[in-house]
Design a protein around this motif. Structure first.
Motif, PDB file in Angstrom:
ATOM      1  N   ASP A 174      21.389  18.984  42.576  1.00 23.68           N
ATOM      2  CA  ASP A 174      21.001  17.649  43.029  1.00 23.68           C
ATOM      3  C   ASP A 174      22.203  16.974  43.684  1.00 23.68           C
ATOM      4  OD1 ASP A 174      20.053  15.127  43.454  1.00 23.68           O
ATOM      5  OD2 ASP A 174      19.474  14.735  41.367  1.00 23.68           O
ATOM      6  N   ALA A 175      22.103  16.753  45.000  1.00 26.78           N
ATOM      7  CA  ALA A 175      23.231  16.160  45.726  1.00 26.78           C
ATOM      8  C   ALA A 175      23.539  14.746  45.265  1.00 26.78           C
ATOM      9  CB  ALA A 175      22.927  16.155  47.229  1.00 26.78           C
ATOM     10  N   ALA A 176      22.546  14.057  44.690  1.00 23.19           N
ATOM     11  CA  ALA A 176      22.755  12.674  44.257  1.00 23.19           C
ATOM     12  C   ALA A 176      23.185  12.579  42.796  1.00 23.19           C
ATOM     13  CB  ALA A 176      21.479  11.861  44.461  1.00 23.19           C
ATOM     14  N   SER A 177      23.237  13.724  42.127  1.00 24.35           N
ATOM     15  CA  SER A 177      23.561  13.708  40.701  1.00 24.35           C
ATOM     16  C   SER A 177      25.047  13.459  40.476  1.00 24.35           C
ATOM     17  CB  SER A 177      23.154  15.028  40.056  1.00 24.35           C
ATOM     18  OG  SER A 177      23.584  15.084  38.724  1.00 24.35           O
ATOM     19  N   ALA A 178      25.351  12.724  39.412  1.00 22.38           N
ATOM     20  CA  ALA A 178      26.741  12.485  39.024  1.00 22.38           C
ATOM     21  C   ALA A 178      27.067  13.197  37.718  1.00 22.38           C
ATOM     22  CB  ALA A 178      26.996  10.981  38.877  1.00 22.38           C
ATOM     23  N   ALA A 179      26.157  14.090  37.300  1.00 20.66           N
ATOM     24  CA  ALA A 179      26.346  14.770  36.019  1.00 20.66           C
ATOM     25  C   ALA A 179      27.489  15.771  36.107  1.00 20.66           C
ATOM     26  CB  ALA A 179      25.062  15.490  35.619  1.00 20.66           C
ATOM     27  N   LEU A 180      28.281  15.846  35.031  1.00 23.84           N
ATOM     28  CA  LEU A 180      29.349  16.824  34.927  1.00 23.84           C
ATOM     29  C   LEU A 180      29.058  17.737  33.748  1.00 23.84           C
ATOM     30  CD1 LEU A 180      32.592  14.731  35.578  1.00 23.84           C
ATOM     31  CD2 LEU A 180      31.556  16.438  37.076  1.00 23.84           C
ATOM     32  N   PHE A 181      29.305  19.019  33.971  1.00 20.93           N
ATOM     33  CA  PHE A 181      29.063  20.025  32.936  1.00 20.93           C
ATOM     34  C   PHE A 181      30.391  20.283  32.242  1.00 20.93           C
ATOM     35  CE2 PHE A 181      27.496  24.085  31.269  1.00 20.93           C
ATOM     36  CZ  PHE A 181      26.176  23.746  30.993  1.00 20.93           C
ATOM     37  N   ASP A 182      30.497  19.968  30.949  1.00 19.45           N
ATOM     38  CA  ASP A 182      31.777  20.084  30.256  1.00 19.45           C
ATOM     39  C   ASP A 182      31.739  21.179  29.200  1.00 19.45           C
ATOM     40  OD1 ASP A 182      30.215  18.990  28.266  1.00 19.45           O
ATOM     41  OD2 ASP A 182      31.201  17.023  28.283  1.00 19.45           O
ATOM     42  N   ALA A 183      32.802  21.276  28.395  1.00 20.47           N
ATOM     43  CA  ALA A 183      32.911  22.334  27.393  1.00 20.47           C
ATOM     44  C   ALA A 183      31.796  22.249  26.358  1.00 20.47           C
ATOM     45  CB  ALA A 183      34.274  22.267  26.711  1.00 20.47           C
ATOM     46  N   ARG A 184      31.476  21.043  25.923  1.00 19.27           N
ATOM     47  CA  ARG A 184      30.415  20.888  24.937  1.00 19.27           C
ATOM     48  C   ARG A 184      29.077  21.346  25.501  1.00 19.27           C
ATOM     49  NH1 ARG A 184      28.709  15.270  21.754  1.00 19.27           N
ATOM     50  NH2 ARG A 184      26.945  16.181  20.599  1.00 19.27           N
ATOM     51  N   SER A 185      28.836  21.001  26.769  1.00 16.70           N
ATOM     52  CA  SER A 185      27.595  21.436  27.418  1.00 16.70           C
ATOM     53  C   SER A 185      27.512  22.959  27.447  1.00 16.70           C
ATOM     54  CB  SER A 185      27.525  20.881  28.839  1.00 16.70           C
ATOM     55  OG  SER A 185      27.650  19.475  28.856  1.00 16.70           O
ATOM     56  N   PHE A 186      28.614  23.597  27.835  1.00 19.53           N
ATOM     57  CA  PHE A 186      28.634  25.053  27.899  1.00 19.53           C
ATOM     58  C   PHE A 186      28.371  25.660  26.524  1.00 19.53           C
ATOM     59  CE2 PHE A 186      30.782  29.095  27.342  1.00 19.53           C
ATOM     60  CZ  PHE A 186      30.306  29.824  28.418  1.00 19.53           C
ATOM     61  N   SER A 187      29.048  25.145  25.507  1.00 19.54           N
ATOM     62  CA  SER A 187      28.915  25.715  24.154  1.00 19.54           C
ATOM     63  C   SER A 187      27.490  25.589  23.629  1.00 19.54           C
ATOM     64  CB  SER A 187      29.898  25.031  23.212  1.00 19.54           C
ATOM     65  OG  SER A 187      31.229  25.265  23.632  1.00 19.54           O
ATOM     66  N   GLU A 188      26.851  24.455  23.884  1.00 15.98           N
ATOM     67  CA  GLU A 188      25.483  24.268  23.409  1.00 15.98           C
ATOM     68  C   GLU A 188      24.531  25.262  24.067  1.00 15.98           C
ATOM     69  OE1 GLU A 188      24.258  20.253  23.913  1.00 15.98           O
ATOM     70  OE2 GLU A 188      25.737  19.426  22.509  1.00 15.98           O
ATOM     71  N   LEU A 189      24.671  25.414  25.371  1.00 14.87           N
ATOM     72  CA  LEU A 189      23.793  26.360  26.066  1.00 14.87           C
ATOM     73  C   LEU A 189      24.117  27.801  25.688  1.00 14.87           C
ATOM     74  CD1 LEU A 189      23.257  25.002  29.695  1.00 14.87           C
ATOM     75  CD2 LEU A 189      21.835  24.742  27.667  1.00 14.87           C
ATOM     76  N   HIS A 190      25.391  28.117  25.583  1.00 12.90           N
ATOM     77  CA  HIS A 190      25.783  29.483  25.247  1.00 12.90           C
ATOM     78  C   HIS A 190      25.222  29.889  23.892  1.00 12.90           C
ATOM     79  CE1 HIS A 190      28.532  32.790  23.976  1.00 12.90           C
ATOM     80  NE2 HIS A 190      28.437  33.127  25.249  1.00 12.90           N
ATOM     81  N   SER A 191      25.219  28.960  22.943  1.00  9.86           N
ATOM     82  CA  SER A 191      24.692  29.240  21.609  1.00  9.86           C
ATOM     83  C   SER A 191      23.207  29.578  21.664  1.00  9.86           C
ATOM     84  CB  SER A 191      24.919  28.035  20.692  1.00  9.86           C
ATOM     85  OG  SER A 191      24.342  28.241  19.423  1.00  9.86           O
ATOM     86  N   ILE A 192      22.460  28.864  22.504  1.00 12.88           N
ATOM     87  CA  ILE A 192      21.017  29.118  22.626  1.00 12.88           C
ATOM     88  C   ILE A 192      20.745  30.392  23.417  1.00 12.88           C
ATOM     89  CG2 ILE A 192      18.867  28.267  23.647  1.00 12.88           C
ATOM     90  CD1 ILE A 192      19.575  26.799  21.121  1.00 12.88           C
ATOM     91  N   LEU A 193      21.414  30.541  24.551  1.00 19.88           N
ATOM     92  CA  LEU A 193      21.133  31.664  25.446  1.00 19.88           C
ATOM     93  C   LEU A 193      21.516  33.003  24.818  1.00 19.88           C
ATOM     94  CD1 LEU A 193      22.349  29.982  28.745  1.00 19.88           C
ATOM     95  CD2 LEU A 193      19.980  30.473  28.109  1.00 19.88           C
ATOM     96  N   SER A 194      22.537  33.012  23.985  1.00 19.55           N
ATOM     97  CA  SER A 194      22.973  34.254  23.341  1.00 19.55           C
ATOM     98  C   SER A 194      21.933  34.791  22.364  1.00 19.55           C
ATOM     99  CB  SER A 194      24.297  34.030  22.608  1.00 19.55           C
ATOM    100  OG  SER A 194      25.317  33.701  23.510  1.00 19.55           O
ATOM    101  N   ARG A 195      20.968  33.974  21.986  1.00 18.87           N
ATOM    102  CA  ARG A 195      19.906  34.443  21.095  1.00 18.87           C
ATOM    103  C   ARG A 195      18.897  35.320  21.827  1.00 18.87           C
ATOM    104  NH1 ARG A 195      18.110  28.738  18.223  1.00 18.87           N
ATOM    105  NH2 ARG A 195      20.199  28.007  17.608  1.00 18.87           N
ATOM    106  N   PHE A 196      18.804  35.150  23.145  1.00 17.07           N
ATOM    107  CA  PHE A 196      17.730  35.794  23.892  1.00 17.07           C
ATOM    108  C   PHE A 196      18.213  36.823  24.914  1.00 17.07           C
ATOM    109  CE2 PHE A 196      16.299  31.470  22.776  1.00 17.07           C
ATOM    110  CZ  PHE A 196      15.259  31.814  21.908  1.00 17.07           C
TER     111      PHE A 196
END
Length: 513
Positions: A362-384
């Motif tokens: 999204d070109a208009a998005s101001a969201a930043l993906f940080d370490a906490r974001s990565f860790s949360e997703l990595h924990s879920i994705l590693s299950r599947f």
């Protein structure tokens, strides 16, 4: 198959005229047959699909798409000549592994050539000791002679081995050892071995033992190339062993398919754009997916916007890692996340059997993906997913970049064979070592991509020497025009040489998992 006609001998008087359209090779074949002798037919086929068919000195060039197609074209052409001659014709076919002696019939079937006189000339005969093809045939030789017997050390060694084998067969067989008699203590001085005691505690074979005796995947008859073509043409009557290239591929496939004792994370890095990080991520994931039957994820871990989504096949949605992160509270509210819940966020690559999780688009998005974001997703994705291939951004100081390094089971450092991208990769390695990641660097794999069809060999050698001193392995991959446009990567549109190169890269990476 195109024809190149050299000097050909005059047609003997009274010889029948060659059939219309068969060319000089057919004319020579007919003339020689009419003269009462069998034409000398030799052919050579190469891995790139080129080769030659030679009949009594007259040459036809072969140009095909692959070695297998070249072999089929040669066989079909000789079958045509056999049909014109009215009988089967012997032919010697050479490929990268040696010389093969065949008998090709007018209907296109292929048989073993007569063995008389062939073994002494170093010709590989189907079913002989050099290339066993039937039950009871001898074991394959580790090397084969070339040229006439006695003309080279290889031929001498082959002859010696044959003599030794003959002598061994003629030697009397000693009777089986028997248990010592009661009057002979332990059988001392008898020269006979004592039979092992039979005990109720003796371990008997189990199902696991039976399964362990199966031949590994690298064994078995040829499936590819010239050998695979001839095996199919003979209906399996001749089943030659695979050549070196096929054996290497089988070993690499087995390495990629090896069992893992848990999910594995591979992190692809170079802090400079244009270093082929995204390309490497896609092709690693594609190779793992194809060889392991899915359960592979390519993940764009860019703090803002990456290009992995653009290089993948389009899905019926545009959701990204940021959308999945925002949806996690509702997905986990019921106590568990299911693999089906992820379908609305990942983009399936159906022909390559892996999924893509894109970064924020999204070109208009101001969201930043940080370490906490990565860790949360990595924990879920590693299950599947069994294998997660993570494409990193260009900012080594970003917390999500560093979080990916911390969970990496294998680092893959990529660079094109250019000074700027190579310097960026070298700087990244220096930074990783300076921040306590020495062991991760030592276990890393470096991939050097050719940026053009013409490669600076001196620079490539410099880069191989530098990165070879720092990382576990350095692997080269060729330039492929199909990757230049920057659109979605279609694995099946890549040159076979490129697919083979990335299979090799993936097998080397898998060895570190």
């Amino acid at each position: 198959m195109t024809e190149r006609t050299g000097e050909q001998p005059p047609t003997p008087a009274g010889a029948p005229e060659a059939p219309t359209g068969t060319g000089a090779v057919a004319a020579v074949t007919m003339a020689v047959t009419a003269a009462g002798r069998t034409p000398t037919i030799r052919a050579e086929v190469r891995d790139d699909g080129t080769g030659e068919l030679t009949v009594d000195g007259v040459v036809q060039q072969v140009r095909a798409g692959s070695l297998a197609e070249a072999g089929a074209a040669v066989t079909a052409r000789i079958a045509e000549l056999a049909a014109a001659s009215g009988h089967a014709l012997p032919a010697e076919i050479r490929d990268s592994d040696g010389l093969w002696s065949l008998l090709i019939h007018p209907d296109g079937t292929v048989d073993e050539a007569p063995r008389v006189g062939l073994e002494t000339e170093g010709v590989r005969v189907p079913g002989s000791a050099a290339a066993p093809s039937r039950p009871g045939a001898g074991a394959p030789a580790t090397s084969t002679a070339s040229g006439r017997a006695g003309s080279s050390p290889a031929a001498t060694a082959s002859a010696s081995a044959t003599s030794a084998a003959t002598a061994a067969q003629a030697a009397p067989v000693a009777p089986a050892a028997t248990a010592p008699s009661a009057g002979t203590a332990g059988g001392a001085g008898t020269g006979r071995r004592e039979a092992p005691p039979v005990s109720g505690s003796l371990a008997l074979p189990t199902l696991d033992d039976l399964l362990a005796t199966r031949h590994p995947a690298v064994d078995g008859p040829a499936e590819e190339g010239w050998r695979g073509t001839v095996r199919r043409l003979t209906g399996g009557r001749w089943a030659p062993h695979p050549g070196p290239a096929e054996r290497r591929r089988r070993g690499e496939v087995a390495s990629v398919r090896r069992s893992l004792d848990g999910p594995r994370t591979i992190v692809v890095l170079n802090p400079k754009g244009g270093a082929h990080k995204t390309t490497a991520t896609m092709l690693l994931a594609a190779t793992f997916g194809l060889q392991r039957g899915g359960y592979t994820l390519a993940w764009d871990n860019n703090e803002t916007r990456g290009t992995l989504g653009w290089r993948s096949s389009h899905a019926d949605h545009t959701r990204t890692a940021v959308d999945l992160l925002h949806a996690l509270p509702s997905l986990t509210a019921r106590g568990t996340v299911r693999i089906g819940d992820l379908d609305q966020f990942v983009r399936t690559q159906p022909t390559e059997q892996f999924d893509v999780l894109a970064s924020d688009e999204d070109a208009a998005s101001a969201a930043l993906f940080d370490a906490r974001s990565f860790s949360e997703l990595h924990s879920i994705l590693s299950r599947f997913y069994r294998v997660l291939v993570v494409d990193t951004g260009n900012n080594m100081r970003a917390s999500n970049w560093q979080a990916a390094i911390d969970v990496a089971d294998q680092l893959v450092i990529v660079s094109t064979i250019r000074e700027d991208t190579a310097q960026s990769a070298a700087w990244a390695i220096d930074a990783l070592r300076a921040t306590g990641h020495d062991e991760a660097v030592r276990r890393a794999v470096t991939v050097l991509s050719a940026p053009d069809a013409k490669v600076d060999k001196e620079l490539r050698n410099r880069l191989r020497a530098h990165f070879g001193a720092l990382t576990r392995d350095v692997v080269d991959v060729p330039h492929d025009p199909a990757l230049v446009a920057g659109g979605p990567i279609r694995f099946d549109e890549l040159h076979p040489r490129t697919r083979d190169a990335w299979l090799h890269v993936t097998s080397v990476v898998a060895e570190g998992l």
